[in-house]
Scaffold this motif. Structure first.
Motif, short mmCIF file in Angstrom:
data_model
loop_
_atom_site.label_atom_id
_atom_site.label_comp_id
_atom_site.label_asym_id
_atom_site.label_seq_id
_atom_site.Cartn_x
_atom_site.Cartn_y
_atom_site.Cartn_z
N ILE A 10 0.70 -1.38 0.12
CA ILE A 10 -0.12 0.04 -0.07
C ILE A 10 0.80 1.11 -0.10
O ILE A 10 0.63 2.26 -0.78
N GLU A 11 1.87 1.31 0.64
CA GLU A 11 2.74 2.32 0.93
C GLU A 11 3.64 2.74 -0.34
O GLU A 11 3.66 3.82 -0.84
N ASN A 12 3.90 1.56 -1.13
CA ASN A 12 4.64 1.74 -2.62
C ASN A 12 3.67 1.56 -3.72
O ASN A 12 4.00 1.82 -4.71
N SER A 13 2.61 1.73 -3.37
CA SER A 13 1.57 1.48 -4.59
C SER A 13 1.42 2.97 -5.32
O SER A 13 1.69 3.93 -4.90
N PHE A 193 -8.17 1.53 5.85
CA PHE A 193 -8.20 3.02 6.03
C PHE A 193 -6.75 3.71 5.36
O PHE A 193 -6.86 4.88 4.93
N LYS A 194 -5.97 2.70 5.47
CA LYS A 194 -4.45 3.22 5.02
C LYS A 194 -4.71 3.42 3.57
O LYS A 194 -4.27 4.41 2.76
N LEU A 195 -4.98 2.34 2.58
CA LEU A 195 -5.34 2.67 1.22
C LEU A 195 -6.52 3.56 0.98
O LEU A 195 -6.31 4.13 0.01
N GLY A 196 -7.60 3.48 1.59
CA GLY A 196 -8.80 4.50 1.49
C GLY A 196 -8.11 6.01 1.64
O GLY A 196 -8.56 6.71 0.78
N ASN A 197 -7.36 6.43 2.63
CA ASN A 197 -6.91 7.62 2.99
C ASN A 197 -5.88 7.85 1.55
O ASN A 197 -5.80 9.23 1.37
N ASP A 242 -4.92 -2.89 -9.01
CA ASP A 242 -3.97 -1.84 -9.67
C ASP A 242 -3.22 -1.15 -8.32
O ASP A 242 -2.55 0.00 -8.68
N THR A 243 -3.65 -1.35 -7.18
CA THR A 243 -2.88 -0.63 -6.02
C THR A 243 -1.96 -1.71 -5.41
O THR A 243 -0.83 -1.63 -5.49
#
Length: 260
Positions: A10-13, A193-197, A242-243
């Motif tokens: 998620i961080e590197n997406s 929430f991390k991805l949604g944010n 895609d993420t």
């Protein structure tokens, strides 16, 4: 994929492309259209017992209203003849059935996502039955549903604006669970929430547009919803792919490089 790997992805997406996801979703939905209809029919069939449980006890009330529709002095008496205990039991039954319906619907949703993944990546992974996920993770799905409901209630109590915000992460919770069922409920919600944010506006737009397109079937006297309902789930699939992506996808790309 463990939680650390998921958070790292998620961080590197990379930011998903709005138009690209919609375009790919249309193409893929053409391929899984018949399977989407089957899943929608099963979901609607499951809803029938729930609807009967909700409205059957109220049938005498509706019949009485119809019979006295022309009487200007008629005063409807809602739930007359039902004791307080009966009403409480009825409410509890409806509440319990709603959670069971939620679990079964998530299982069907998850099965469809696995079918979509196989079709998209050309895999032959075992998808199990329509209710395999419900059998295996019944307790976890209940916990996730309760957590989602709790977050929604808290957001609603905070003057509704936070409820508008949490729409996106809550939509991602089930999606992340389906592809990472072994993760803890806490980490699934954190990841959502991390991805949604990170991509809130893009995801909100995709959810809104795909929701409208999925609801187009209502124009055809509601029957058409069966044909359009699962389109939004294909969009959700690409939001994940895609993420975060899939390990199978990476292996496939590595193999193609070796072959070339």
């Amino acid at each position: 994929m463990n939680s650390n790997q998921l958070f790292e992805r998620i961080e590197n997406s990379k930011k998903p492309e709005f138009g690209d996801i919609l375009s790919k979703s249309f193409e893929l939905y053409k391929k899984v259209f018949s399977k989407g209809i089957v899943h929608a029919l099963i979901m609607f069939a499951l809803a029938i017992p729930f609807i009967l449980a909700v409205y059957l006890p109220l049938l005498p009330f509706y019949i009485d209203m119809l019979q006295n529709a022309g009487d200007p002095y008629y005063q409807p008496t809602f739930l007359e003849g039902f004791s307080v205990v009966m009403i409480i039991v009825w409410v509890i039954v409806i509440f319990a059935l709603s959670f069971i319906m939620q679990v079964l619907n998530i299982s069907i949703y998850g099965h469809f996502l696995k079918v979509v993944k196989n079709e998209d990546l050309g895999l032959t992974e075992e998808t199990g039955g329509y209710f395999t996920i419900a059998k295996k993770y019944f307790g976890k799905i209940i916990l996730i549903s309760l957590a989602n409901m709790g977050i929604s209630i808290v957001a609603m109590l905070a003057c509704y604006f936070p409820l508008f915000y949490v729409i996106v992460p809550l939509q991602l919770v089930i999606l992340i669970f389906i592809f990472n069922p072994e993760m803890s409920v806490e980490n699934i919600i954190k990841a959502a929430f991390k991805l949604g944010n990170k991509y809130w506006f893009t995801f909100f737009g995709l959810i809104f547009i795909s929701g409208l397109l999925s609801a187009l079937g209502i124009i055809l006297c509601y029957i058409g919803v069966i044909a359009t309902l699962f389109f939004s789930y294909v969009v959700m699939y690409y939001m994940y792919k895609d993420t975060i992506g899939f390990e199978e996808e990476n292996k496939s790309e590595s193999w193609n490089v070796i072959v070339e």
